[in-house]
Every structure is written in C-alpha cells, then in structure tokens.
Design an enzyme around this catalytic site. Structure first.
Site, PDB file in Angstrom:
ATOM      1  NE  ARG A 242      22.420  45.728  63.224  1.00 27.81           N
ATOM      2  CZ  ARG A 242      22.669  45.920  64.522  1.00 27.81           C
ATOM      3  NH1 ARG A 242      23.162  44.950  65.260  1.00 27.81           N
ATOM      4  NH2 ARG A 242      22.389  47.078  65.088  1.00 27.81           N
ATOM      5  CG  HIS A 290      20.301  40.991  68.024  1.00 23.75           C
ATOM      6  ND1 HIS A 290      20.002  41.515  66.783  1.00 23.75           N
ATOM      7  CD2 HIS A 290      21.152  41.895  68.598  1.00 23.75           C
ATOM      8  CE1 HIS A 290      20.634  42.668  66.624  1.00 23.75           C
ATOM      9  NE2 HIS A 290      21.341  42.921  67.718  1.00 23.75           N
TER      10      HIS A 290
END
Ligand code: NDP
Ligand code: OXD
Length: 327
Positions: A242, A290
């Site tokens: 993350r 991502h």
C-alpha cells in the site's frame, strides 16, 4: 430458481455493489447470473437500505454503509482491507470477508518476478548506458548472488516466494509470527527486522497496511539494507503493498543520495500519483498505477457468489478479517 435458507426461513438475499475504478454494472450482471433468485443492486438502483444483506465493495465512499442496518457481511473486492477498516460509517461488528484466490496470487507473483528479475539483471544500469549511447559490458551476477527479502509471508508473500525460488534467488522473509519455510531464512517481529534488512538486496513489500506497518518503507529502513549487492546496483525496493507503507519524500532522498539505487512502486501515498510528484521524473523509479494484481471479474464473481450462497445456507464465512490484528 435456487431457494436459500436464511436463518431458519426461506429467503432471497439482496447484494449491493459499491465499486470505484471497476465496472460496477458488469460485475452486477455477473452476480445476477450467478445468484439466480436473489437480488443484485448497484448504487444507481432503487432499493430499501433495510433489505441489504451483503455489500460488495471497493474504495468505499465515507458514507458507504449509511443506513445499512441489516448487513450480514462486508465482501471486499480487494485483498487489502485498510480503507474499509478506516471507513467512518462501517458497522464495526459486521464481519469482513476479503478476496483471495490463485488468480490474484499469480498476478502478484508475475509482478514481483518481473521487478525482481529486472533489478537483478541491472536494467537500471543498462538503461542509463543506452541513454548515454555507451557500450559498457558488465556481466550481471547470477540469481543466487542476489538476496531478495519479502516483507509479509501471507497469501501473496508465500506465493511470490514459490515463484522466485525457481529462479534460484537467495530468499529471506519477515512476518509477525514465527514460521518455517523451506529454502527461506525467516525473520520474525520488530526485534529481527534489522537483521532481515541487513542481508537484503531487493526488498519486496507485501504487507497489509496497519498502524504497525504504516510508513515502514522509510529512510531508516533503506539505510539498513545490504550495501553493494547487485554489482553495486543495490539496494532496491519493490512496493506492491500500500502507498501508506512508504514515505515518498524518504524514497526520493534515498534515491538521490544513493542509499537506494532503484525503486519499483505500484502504490502511492496519494492515488492517482499527483502530477507534481518528483517520482515521475526519476529514471531509476519504475511506476505502475496500482495494477500489480487486480481481482478477476470471472473468479471474483464465482468466489463471492459461493460465499453468499454458503453463508445463507448456514456455513461459516471464509477469509474473515481479524479486527484485532487489522488484516
Ligand atoms: P495476508 O494477510 O495473507 O498476509 C499478511 C502478512 O503480513 C502475514 O505474513 C503477516 O504476518 C504479515 N504482517 C502483518 N503485520 C505485520 C507486522 N506488523 N510485522 C511483520 N509482519 C506482518 O495478506 P496478503 O498476502 O493476502 O496481502 C498483502 C497485502 O497486499 C494486502 O493487504 C494488500 O494491501 C496488498 N495487495 C496489493 C495489491 C496490488 O495490486 N498492489 C493487490 C492485492 C493485495 P503473520 O503471518 O505472522 O500473520
Ligand atoms: C487489493 C488491491 O487489495 O488490488 O486487492 O490493492
């Protein structure tokens, strides 16, 4: 029509979809086909919030759960649930089931193997040479001279290890609880974190984002990695966990002063990565938006339809988040 038994009586369940960055309508059509006899609604449809039994969710809006008083489970399209746990409207006693399957593991392992092999084969160096039109022969050391350290030995970390092993890398891993993994030197907890870093050339982050792991990819961490590995092109980081794990100002500083030689980053403190971020222009940074491992629509619908059917028939939920650990 499939009829399900819910809490002793026959009932039709209602599933609400709340997805950002994914085609909500298409997923809804998939669920409707996989759950005949049940109701599947999106945020654009008319529905009574009291009737929602399950919510299938990604990137929740702050009020995502407002009015959903009868939820039986929260179904997370993502494997990572940090955003759900932070959501202010989330009913705190409703279990969260996260997505995980072989398809997601394979996608993540594809990403990790691609980044690790790229760095071990010194692509950053040869790209610099190419840009300078310089013919400079350097033979990269073999894979077994490169030490790859995986942070997080869960579903994704273990699968990445399985794939990296085939290439012959020297493997080490770090997790919260002690483990034994054949062919891997395993380190446990904060007390062994430094020892783990000291022998690592390529640091791969596959941790969940929790209060303990927030900001773990910082300058101090980078300074503890092994110096001089990868024919002088290490150390390197690869972050597919993350954005909250990394301090981007520290990454820039470490890349500028040579503490890090390169970084592959799939996740960012703010997504999309802002235009003004210095990371965009650094030639030893490899940015992906991502996309390391997306949840497959086909296998995701199959997985969660089964979760719903089984749960409605009285079976326990799989892959439930432990609220105490935060993952
Ligand atoms: P798991 O929950 O299966 O595994 C988590 C691992 O991290 C476990 O080994 C756990 O240790 C370890 N861990 C957790 N907290 C700590 C800590 N404080 N110190 C040391 N180790 C710790 O997670 P997954 O492997 O399924 O997924 C990992 C993350 O990958 C997700 O949370 C998500 O954020 C990210 N992800 C990113 C994607 C992308 O496209 N970029 C796609 C999918 C996921 P222990 O074994 O002892 O419990
Ligand atoms: C996930 C992700 O958590 O795609 O699954 O980031």
């Amino acid at each position: 029509m499939v009829r399900l038994v819910l809490f002793g009586g026959e009932a039709t369940v209602t599933l609400l979809l709340h997805l950002a960055d994914f085609n909500e309508r298409r997923w809804a059509a998939g669920f409707a086909a996989a759950l005949p006899g049940h109701r599947v609604v999106t945020r654009a449809d008319q529905y009574d919030p009291d009737e929602i039994d399950y919510i299938f969710i990604w990137k929740p809006k702050p009020d995502a759960f407002a009015g959903l008083k009868n939820l039986k489970a929260i179904l997370s399209l993502g494997a990572g649930v940090d955003a759900l746990l932070r959501n202010p409207s989330r009913p705190v006693d409703v279990p969260i089931v996260r997505f995980m399957d072989e398809d997601l593991q394979q996608r993540m392992s594809d990403y990790v193997v691609a980044q690790v092999t790229m760095h071990q084969r010194l692509i950053t160096r040869f790209r610099r040479d190419q840009q300078a039109r310089r013919w400079s022969q350097l033979y990269p050391a073999p894979a077994w001279d490169a030490s790859v350290g995986i942070m997080g030995l869960g579903q994704l970390g273990l699968d990445a290890i399985k794939h990296l092993k085939v290439f012959g890398y020297k493997l080490r891993g770090w997790s919260r609880s002690a483990k034994q993994i054949e062919g891997v030197e395993v380190f446990t907890g904060t007390e062994q974190f430094e020892a783990f870093l000291n022998g690592t050339d390529i640091l791969v982050n596959l941790l969940p984002l929790t209060p303990e792991t927030q900001g773990i990819l910082n300058y101090e961490t980078f300074a503890r990695l092994r110096r001089g590995g990868l024919d002088g092109e290490g150390p390197v980081i690869v972050n597919a966990g993350r954005g909250g794990h990394q301090k981007e100002a520290d990454i820039v500083r470490a890349l500028e002063d040579g503490t890090l030689k390169a970084a592959s980053l799939d996740v960012f403190e703010v997504e999309p990565l802002p235009q003004q971020s210095p990371l965009w222009a650094m030639d030893n940074v490899y940015i992906t938006p991502h996309i390391a491992a997306a949840s497959s629509e086909r296998t995701g619908v199959a997985y969660f339809s089964k979760v719903i059917r089984d749960h409605a028939a009285g079976q326990p939920l799989p892959n439930v988040i432990d609220f105490g650990r935060g993952y």
